[in-house]
Design a protein around this motif. Structure first.
Motif, short mmCIF file in Angstrom:
data_model
loop_
_atom_site.label_atom_id
_atom_site.label_comp_id
_atom_site.label_asym_id
_atom_site.label_seq_id
_atom_site.Cartn_x
_atom_site.Cartn_y
_atom_site.Cartn_z
N ASP A 130 -8.08 10.57 -5.11
CA ASP A 130 -8.82 9.23 -5.10
C ASP A 130 -10.04 9.77 -4.83
O ASP A 130 -10.46 10.42 -3.74
CB ASP A 130 -7.90 8.24 -3.87
CG ASP A 130 -8.49 7.14 -3.79
OD1 ASP A 130 -9.20 6.57 -4.84
OD2 ASP A 130 -8.63 6.58 -2.93
N ALA B 233 -10.00 -5.64 -8.04
CA ALA B 233 -9.63 -4.97 -6.78
C ALA B 233 -8.35 -5.11 -6.90
O ALA B 233 -7.41 -6.03 -7.39
CB ALA B 233 -10.26 -6.02 -5.51
N PHE B 234 -7.82 -4.14 -5.77
CA PHE B 234 -5.92 -4.25 -5.92
C PHE B 234 -5.72 -5.51 -5.08
O PHE B 234 -6.24 -6.10 -4.14
CB PHE B 234 -5.80 -3.03 -4.96
CG PHE B 234 -4.28 -2.96 -4.54
CD1 PHE B 234 -3.36 -2.60 -5.19
CD2 PHE B 234 -3.93 -3.42 -3.13
CE1 PHE B 234 -1.93 -2.67 -4.80
CE2 PHE B 234 -2.55 -3.36 -2.78
CZ PHE B 234 -1.77 -3.20 -3.54
N LYS B 235 -4.41 -5.89 -5.53
CA LYS B 235 -3.77 -6.95 -5.01
C LYS B 235 -2.41 -6.73 -4.63
O LYS B 235 -1.87 -5.94 -5.62
CB LYS B 235 -4.06 -8.43 -5.99
CG LYS B 235 -5.23 -8.83 -6.29
CD LYS B 235 -5.30 -10.05 -7.07
CE LYS B 235 -6.85 -10.64 -7.23
NZ LYS B 235 -6.57 -11.81 -8.39
N CYS C 202 -6.92 1.07 -9.75
CA CYS C 202 -7.95 -0.07 -9.79
C CYS C 202 -9.41 0.40 -9.29
O CYS C 202 -9.71 1.22 -8.84
CB CYS C 202 -7.33 -1.08 -8.66
SG CYS C 202 -6.92 -0.18 -6.83
N THR D 47 -11.41 -1.06 -6.98
CA THR D 47 -11.58 -1.04 -5.47
C THR D 47 -10.34 -1.36 -5.01
O THR D 47 -9.36 -2.05 -5.67
CB THR D 47 -12.73 -1.99 -5.19
OG1 THR D 47 -12.12 -3.45 -5.32
CG2 THR D 47 -13.89 -1.82 -5.75
N LYS D 48 -10.31 -0.93 -3.66
CA LYS D 48 -8.95 -1.24 -2.74
C LYS D 48 -9.50 -1.36 -1.44
O LYS D 48 -10.28 -0.69 -0.97
CB LYS D 48 -7.79 -0.12 -3.13
CG LYS D 48 -8.28 1.24 -2.65
CD LYS D 48 -7.02 2.04 -2.75
CE LYS D 48 -7.20 3.46 -1.87
NZ LYS D 48 -8.62 4.08 -2.33
N ASN D 49 -8.70 -2.18 -0.64
CA ASN D 49 -8.76 -2.15 0.80
C ASN D 49 -7.52 -1.46 1.01
O ASN D 49 -6.26 -1.87 0.73
CB ASN D 49 -8.66 -3.85 1.31
CG ASN D 49 -8.74 -3.70 2.68
OD1 ASN D 49 -8.09 -2.97 3.48
ND2 ASN D 49 -9.39 -4.65 3.24
N ARG D 50 -8.02 -0.23 1.85
CA ARG D 50 -6.90 0.70 2.04
C ARG D 50 -5.69 0.14 3.05
O ARG D 50 -4.50 0.46 2.76
CB ARG D 50 -7.40 1.77 2.73
CG ARG D 50 -6.47 3.13 2.91
CD ARG D 50 -7.19 4.46 3.43
NE ARG D 50 -6.47 5.40 3.36
CZ ARG D 50 -6.22 6.17 2.39
NH1 ARG D 50 -6.90 6.13 1.30
NH2 ARG D 50 -5.37 7.45 2.52
N ALA E 106 -3.36 -2.06 0.89
CA ALA E 106 -2.61 -1.28 -0.01
C ALA E 106 -1.55 -0.50 0.86
O ALA E 106 -0.57 -0.47 0.33
CB ALA E 106 -3.50 0.21 -0.46
N ILE F 160 -1.68 4.53 -4.98
CA ILE F 160 -2.69 3.53 -5.20
C ILE F 160 -4.09 4.42 -5.35
O ILE F 160 -4.31 4.95 -3.98
CB ILE F 160 -2.66 2.40 -4.06
CG1 ILE F 160 -1.44 1.45 -4.48
CG2 ILE F 160 -3.83 1.25 -4.77
CD1 ILE F 160 -1.27 0.36 -3.49
N GLU G 12 -8.52 4.39 -6.60
CA GLU G 12 -9.64 3.89 -7.09
C GLU G 12 -9.92 4.87 -8.40
O GLU G 12 -9.77 5.81 -8.60
CB GLU G 12 -10.68 3.66 -6.25
CG GLU G 12 -10.39 2.74 -5.32
CD GLU G 12 -11.70 2.56 -4.43
OE1 GLU G 12 -12.69 2.98 -4.54
OE2 GLU G 12 -11.58 1.61 -3.14
#
Length: 352
Positions: free
Chosen positions: A184, A260-262, A294, A296-299, A302, A315, A317
């Motif tokens: 990542d 972004a990740f959902k 994805c 972007t992601k909010n760690r 996730a 997961i 980016e």
């Protein structure tokens, strides 16, 4: 009249072709071992010269001018040998300073060509990173250019950084091996598409450049297919990208998300893993692993999303690089160019 050509195939006795193939293999192996041994001897010689320069300068107080004199005298004594330029002698000194332990030289970096060692010295500043890249280059047979690109893209620093639930969903040591197989972020600097590319466009570009994609994924990944159909209860579903990992002995499902990740993405991927385990996985295969790529992601989000997932999922980016930096667009600098750069650096250090 004697013929100057090879004897007729009818004159070849039974078993000759197999014997010849074995002899060719022996000759090739011997040539490779000789080249490897010669390289080790050369790198060891350069290290010894560098060590002696350091020792003489420390004990005798010799300045930088002695290296220029030494370069002249060695070139005069051995005109057929390359590598005794003032710049390369400075690199030998830097090489010995970077690797004071002769055992590391003999067992690790000594197995790499001198050009590879120049890249390690000029591109990396810490001993642990230099050693890690050296060991990987040896294990995977990287060319000098490949080594340079992997350092530029920080390959080893990205490995094992994906958010996963592997430690809870996979037995040890398989969980550690699976984690190290992911990174990542993933850097896609070979697609030639813009930042706003959609999922299908990215998929198509990755498949078109599958060899480069496999290189970015890392050792062990084998491509199976794109938009792989799966029928469940009479409904059709399609897996973005399907791979098989030869070392982990399992399928790897990769899903791409252009945004972004959902949290619901993890549920969808888990469904695909269940389907693959039920329909494609054999008794010899280990549990299928999922990788969600994805933009972007909010760690924290996730990590929360994976807590209740019963399937092993990672997961990470991805980064779309529209064009390579200028230093990567051109070929790797020549040894002479790197030597000149180091020489300027050494001279500045002496003047400071």
């Amino acid at each position: 009249m004697n013929s100057s050509g090879p004897p007729s195939l009818t004159d070849v006795p039974d078993g000759y072709a197999e014997w010849l193939a074995e002899l060719k293999s022996r000759v090739q192996g011997a040539r490779q071992r000789a080249a490897t041994a010669a390289n080790r001897e050369l790198v060891a010689l350069y290290w010894q010269i560098g060590r002696d320069i350091l020792a003489q300068q420390a004990s005798q107080g010799w300045g930088a001018k002695v290296i220029e004199r030494l370069a002249h005298d060695l070139r005069t004594a051995f005109p057929e040998m390359k590598g005794f330029s003032r710049a390369n002698l400075l690199y030998m000194r830097a090489f010995a300073e970077a690797w004071p332990d002769e055992e590391i030289v003999q067992q690790a970096v000594g197995h790499l060509p001198w050009g590879h060692n120049l890249v390690l010295l000029s591109k990396l500043k810490t001993t642990p990173l230099r050693l890690a890249y050296a060991q990987r280059a040896i294990a995977q047979g990287w060319s000098r250019n490949a080594l340079n690109v992997h350092i530029e893209t920080r390959l080893l620093e990205r490995e094992g950084k994906a958010v996963t639930n592997f430690s809870e969903r996979l037995p040890a040591p398989r969980s550690d091996l699976a984690l190290q197989a992911l990174k990542d972020p993933y850097v896609f600097d070979f697609l030639g598409i813009g930042q706003e590319a959609g999922e299908r466009e990215i998929e198509a570009a990755l498949v078109e450049h599958i060899s480069r994609f496999l290189l970015e994924l890392g050792a062990g990944f084998a491509y199976v297919g794109r938009q792989v159909p799966i029928e469940v209860g009479g409904d059709d579903f399609f897996i973005d990208l399907l791979f098989y990992h030869l070392k982990l002995h399992c399928y790897v499902v990769i899903e791409l998300k252009a945004g972004a990740f959902k949290p619901e993405h993890a549920g969808q991927l888990g469904f695909y893993l269940t389907a693959v385990d039920a329909q494609l996985k054999s008794k010899q295969d280990a549990a299928t692993i999922g990788l969600l790529l994805c933009k972007t992601k909010n760690r924290v989000v996730a990590e929360y999303a994976l807590r209740d997932s019963h399937k092993p999922i990672g997961i990470a980016e991805y980064q779309l690089v529209e064009s390579l930096p200028k230093e990567l667009q051109t070929s790797l600098p020549t040894i002479e160019q790197i030597e000149q750069e180091l020489a300027r650096y050494q001279d500045k250090a002496k003047d400071a």
